[in-house]
Write an enzyme that holds these catalytic residues in place. Structure first.
Site, PDB file in Angstrom:
ATOM      1  N   GLY A  31       6.037  -2.370   0.499  1.00  0.00           N
ATOM      2  CA  GLY A  31       6.973  -1.466  -0.212  1.00  0.00           C
ATOM      3  C   GLY A  31       6.443  -0.695  -1.127  1.00  0.00           C
ATOM      4  N   PHE A  33       6.570   2.641  -2.170  1.00  0.00           N
ATOM      5  CA  PHE A  33       5.891   3.595  -1.524  1.00  0.00           C
ATOM      6  C   PHE A  33       5.308   4.755  -2.568  1.00  0.00           C
ATOM      7  CE2 PHE A  33       8.100   2.709   2.688  1.00  0.00           C
ATOM      8  CZ  PHE A  33       7.401   1.652   3.048  1.00  0.00           C
ATOM      9  N   HIS A  34       3.819   4.958  -2.459  1.00  0.00           N
ATOM     10  CA  HIS A  34       3.451   5.968  -3.161  1.00  0.00           C
ATOM     11  C   HIS A  34       2.605   6.872  -1.998  1.00  0.00           C
ATOM     12  CE1 HIS A  34      -0.460   3.672  -2.631  1.00  0.00           C
ATOM     13  NE2 HIS A  34       0.301   2.602  -3.226  1.00  0.00           N
ATOM     14  N   GLU A  35       2.062   7.911  -2.528  1.00  0.00           N
ATOM     15  CA  GLU A  35       1.287   8.727  -1.556  1.00  0.00           C
ATOM     16  C   GLU A  35       0.634   8.111  -0.727  1.00  0.00           C
ATOM     17  OE1 GLU A  35       0.805  12.093  -0.173  1.00  0.00           O
ATOM     18  OE2 GLU A  35       3.240  11.862  -0.935  1.00  0.00           O
ATOM     19  N   HIS A  37       0.678   5.268   0.828  1.00  0.00           N
ATOM     20  CA  HIS A  37       1.426   4.542   1.762  1.00  0.00           C
ATOM     21  C   HIS A  37       1.961   5.878   2.829  1.00  0.00           C
ATOM     22  CE1 HIS A  37       2.410   1.539  -1.366  1.00  0.00           C
ATOM     23  NE2 HIS A  37       2.396   0.712  -0.166  1.00  0.00           N
ATOM     24  N   ASP A 150      -8.041  -1.050   0.271  1.00  0.00           N
ATOM     25  CA  ASP A 150      -8.308  -2.665   0.567  1.00  0.00           C
ATOM     26  C   ASP A 150      -9.398  -2.774   1.640  1.00  0.00           C
ATOM     27  OD1 ASP A 150      -6.017  -3.734  -1.293  1.00  0.00           O
ATOM     28  OD2 ASP A 150      -4.852  -2.242   0.015  1.00  0.00           O
ATOM     29  N   SER A 185      -1.839   2.888  -6.233  1.00  0.00           N
ATOM     30  CA  SER A 185      -1.586   1.219  -6.134  1.00  0.00           C
ATOM     31  C   SER A 185      -0.373   1.322  -6.629  1.00  0.00           C
ATOM     32  CB  SER A 185      -2.686   0.566  -6.703  1.00  0.00           C
ATOM     33  OG  SER A 185      -2.022  -0.704  -7.027  1.00  0.00           O
ATOM     34  N   SER A 186       0.503   0.434  -5.937  1.00  0.00           N
ATOM     35  CA  SER A 186       2.001  -0.107  -6.307  1.00  0.00           C
ATOM     36  C   SER A 186       1.813  -0.638  -7.771  1.00  0.00           C
ATOM     37  CB  SER A 186       2.725  -1.101  -5.410  1.00  0.00           C
ATOM     38  OG  SER A 186       2.727  -0.395  -4.290  1.00  0.00           O
TER      39      SER A 186
HETATM   40  O1  PAF Z   1      -1.908  -4.285   2.125  1.00  0.00           O
HETATM   41  C1  PAF Z   1      -0.706  -4.696   2.169  1.00  0.00           C
HETATM   42  O2  PAF Z   1       0.136  -4.147   1.511  1.00  0.00           O
HETATM   43  C2  PAF Z   1      -0.267  -6.172   2.488  1.00  0.00           C
HETATM   44  O3  PAF Z   1      -1.560  -7.036   2.316  1.00  0.00           O
HETATM   45  C3  PAF Z   1      -0.302  -6.270   4.015  1.00  0.00           C
HETATM   46  C4  PAF Z   1      -1.236  -5.603   4.973  1.00  0.00           C
HETATM   47  C5  PAF Z   1       1.138  -5.292   4.445  1.00  0.00           C
HETATM   48  C6  PAF Z   1       0.080  -7.636   4.496  1.00  0.00           C
HETATM   49  O4  PAF Z   1       1.076  -8.419   3.640  1.00  0.00           O
END
Ligand code: PAF
Length: 287
Positions: A31, A33-35, A37, A150, A185-186
């Site tokens: 959750g 959300f930014h660009e 996501h 990531d 990044s959040s």
């Molecule tokens: O990258 C993420 O936001 C989290 O590590 C994930 C993949 C949703 C698992 O909780």
């Protein structure tokens, strides 16, 4: 857009979709959300005929002194953005729904997790692979989408999917950046104004690494030293790690033959930020 909170309901919905010939694309998220996501969701939109996302801040991937409690949350804003991007189903379980009393199973990838963030966040990737396995069993996707920011997470999940013969295609999506280069990044929300400026040391480090390789410096130790020097020039920063490693195994490199992953984690104020880039020798880039 449907919102589903119960595992059983999501599983039944997913089964129905599969039986009616739909292709399920899945974007798991925590959750806020930014660009970055939204880009994963746009890719998901094209990768399947039905797009399912999950919003779940997974407690078991946070260490005891990490930011689980204060991890930013914005349920209303997230649902609005998901709707705008064309998400079909949001799966949004509670912690009790995902980890009822007596829960005791763990999915772990052995070697790839013994590097980079795996060293400074013990248990983190076991938490990620465990929750992602559960989510895969609940959402039953044909394809799942993860960000390359990531990088280690993407590598670990791809390995897990391969090793456990999960019939799911994994797509990695390039990092989305702010206009000045900061990876979205959040956790950027933790940064004060001056810290936000210092946070640029991550992307500057990656640019430096590529420039050094372009000018003939292919000794990983020297590249790491130059990056550490650069980061130390920025206030409010503390280096967690700087790594120049093999992009597939994540083993530290002693020399660079054609390409390397440069990955780093830096604390900037109270935010722990990560970024990475594959650096490639000029002659191998085919320019
Ligand atoms: O990258 C993420 O936001 C989290 O590590 C994930 C993949 C949703 C698992 O909780």
């Amino acid at each position: 857009m449907e919102v589903i909170e119960k595992i059983k309901e999501m599983q039944e919905r997913a089964e129905k979709l599969r039986l009616s010939g739909e292709t399920i694309a899945f974007v798991p998220t925590m959750g806020f959300f930014h660009e970055g996501h939204l880009e994963l969701m746009r890719v998901g939109r094209k990768a399947g005929s039905k797009l399912v996302i999950s919003i779940f801040v997974n407690p078991i991937q946070f260490g005891p002194s990490e930011d689980f409690e204060r991890y930013p949350r914005d349920m209303e804003g997230d649902l609005q953005k998901a709707k705008e991007v064309g998400v079909d189903i949001v799966f949004m379980p509670s912690v009790d729904e995902m980890y009822p009393e007596g829960f005791q199973t763990k999915v772990a990838v052995r070697d790839l997790t013994q590097h980079l963030c795996g060293l400074s966040r013990p248990g983190h990737f076991d938490g990620v692979t465990t929750v992602v396995s559960k989510l895969f069993n609940i959402v039953k996707p044909h394809v799942a989408i993860f960000g390359q920011k990531d990088y280690q997470q993407l590598t670990v999940i791809s390995r897990m999917v391969m090793d456990l013969n999960m019939d799911i295609k994994i797509i990695g999506v390039p990092t989305v950046r702010e206009p000045d280069g900061l990876a979205m990044s959040s956790r950027n929300t933790y940064l004060g104004k001056e810290e936000r400026e210092s946070a640029l040391c991550l992307v500057k480090s990656l640019e430096l690494a590529q420039n050094l390789l372009d000018t003939g410096e292919d000794n990983p130790m020297m590249i790491k030293e130059r990056i550490e020097e650069l980061i130390r020039e920025y206030p409010y920063t503390e280096i967690d790690y700087v790594s120049v490693c093999d992009p597939d195994t994540l083993d530290e490199l002693e020399s660079i033959s054609d390409r390397a992953l440069v990955a780093l984690a830096v604390r900037v104020g109270s935010a722990r930020l990560i970024d990475n880039r594959i650096i490639t020798k000029k002659e191998k880039r085919g320019e």
